[in-house]
Design an enzyme around this catalytic site. Structure first.
Site, short mmCIF file in Angstrom:
data_model
loop_
_atom_site.label_atom_id
_atom_site.label_comp_id
_atom_site.label_asym_id
_atom_site.label_seq_id
_atom_site.Cartn_x
_atom_site.Cartn_y
_atom_site.Cartn_z
N SER A 78 49.41 33.36 78.14
CA SER A 78 49.67 32.15 78.94
C SER A 78 48.41 31.32 79.18
O SER A 78 48.51 30.12 79.43
CB SER A 78 50.31 32.52 80.28
OG SER A 78 49.39 33.19 81.11
N LYS A 107 45.96 31.95 86.44
CA LYS A 107 46.52 30.62 86.20
C LYS A 107 45.56 29.55 86.73
O LYS A 107 44.75 29.80 87.62
CB LYS A 107 47.88 30.46 86.91
CG LYS A 107 48.99 31.32 86.33
CD LYS A 107 49.40 30.88 84.94
CE LYS A 107 50.59 31.69 84.43
NZ LYS A 107 50.25 33.09 84.15
#
Length: 209
Positions: free
Chosen positions: A129, A167
């Protein structure tokens, strides 16, 4: 190559990495949950470790397995550096201190002068990701802090999950978004029903081949 020669190379290389990290064979045995007698027999040349044990030791020292089993070049010049032992965390139990013993799955070693101030730990990136910025399997150094600037990469525990996710943090008004760098993945929107806890800021990472 004869068995005796293989043992001699392994002993020499292990001792090199013990000295480089400032640890003893007892320290490694404890950290990797190896019987001390087993490690002692390796260091005496009585026995030779299985491939899986060699890989565990290579991972422990953040080196390739061949760096334990193959003879080192003789023309290398050693540069002394002060290395410090940084815990690598796995699952982070809710309510526990971040660096609780049960959260630690291993250690990585870093040059002391390159580290930020404050409490530092490491996480292993899982999945793609955050690619291409942070590849899968990278060891990511985290500075523990609760506040992150918009656009920085953070280690965040979402909805009380036991494992932190990496993230990029973005804000729009009062809404917090956890953004992947890989466009194949979707953003995570933080709400009252899907809360998040920022546990630290990503400051660097390293990858071993």
């Amino acid at each position: 190559m004869k068995e005796k020669q293989l043992n001699e190379i392994l002993i020499k290389n292990l001792q090199y990495y013990f000295d480089r990290k400032g640890i003893t064979q007892t320290d490694m045995a404890r950290d990797l949950n190896f019987p001390e007698t087993t490690v002692s027999n390796w260091m005496k040349g009585n026995t030779y470790p299985r491939p899986d044990k060699l890989q565990m030791m290579a991972d422990y020292f953040n080196i390739k397995r061949s760096e334990l089993t193959e003879e080192k070049p003789t023309n290398l010049i050693e540069i002394n550096q002060d290395l410090v032992k940084i815990p690598v965390l796995g699952a982070i139990a809710c309510g526990d201190p971040i660096l609780a013993e049960e959260n630690i799955i291993g250690y990585t070693y870093e040059v002391a002068d390159t580290l930020p101030s404050g409490t530092v730990f490491a996480l292993k990136a899982k999945g793609d990701s955050m690619e291409p910025t942070i590849p899968d399997g990278a060891i990511v150094l985290i500075r523990q802090q609760a506040n992150i600037e918009c656009g920085e990469i953070a280690a965040v525990r979402v909805n009380d999950d036991s494992e932190a996710t990496l993230k990029r943090v973005k804000r729009q008004g009062e809404t917090l978004f956890l953004m992947p760098d890989n466009p194949k993945h979707s953003a995570i929107i933080i709400t009252e029903k899907n809360p998040a806890t920022i546990i630290g800021k990503a400051v660097s990472f390293k990858v071993t081949l």
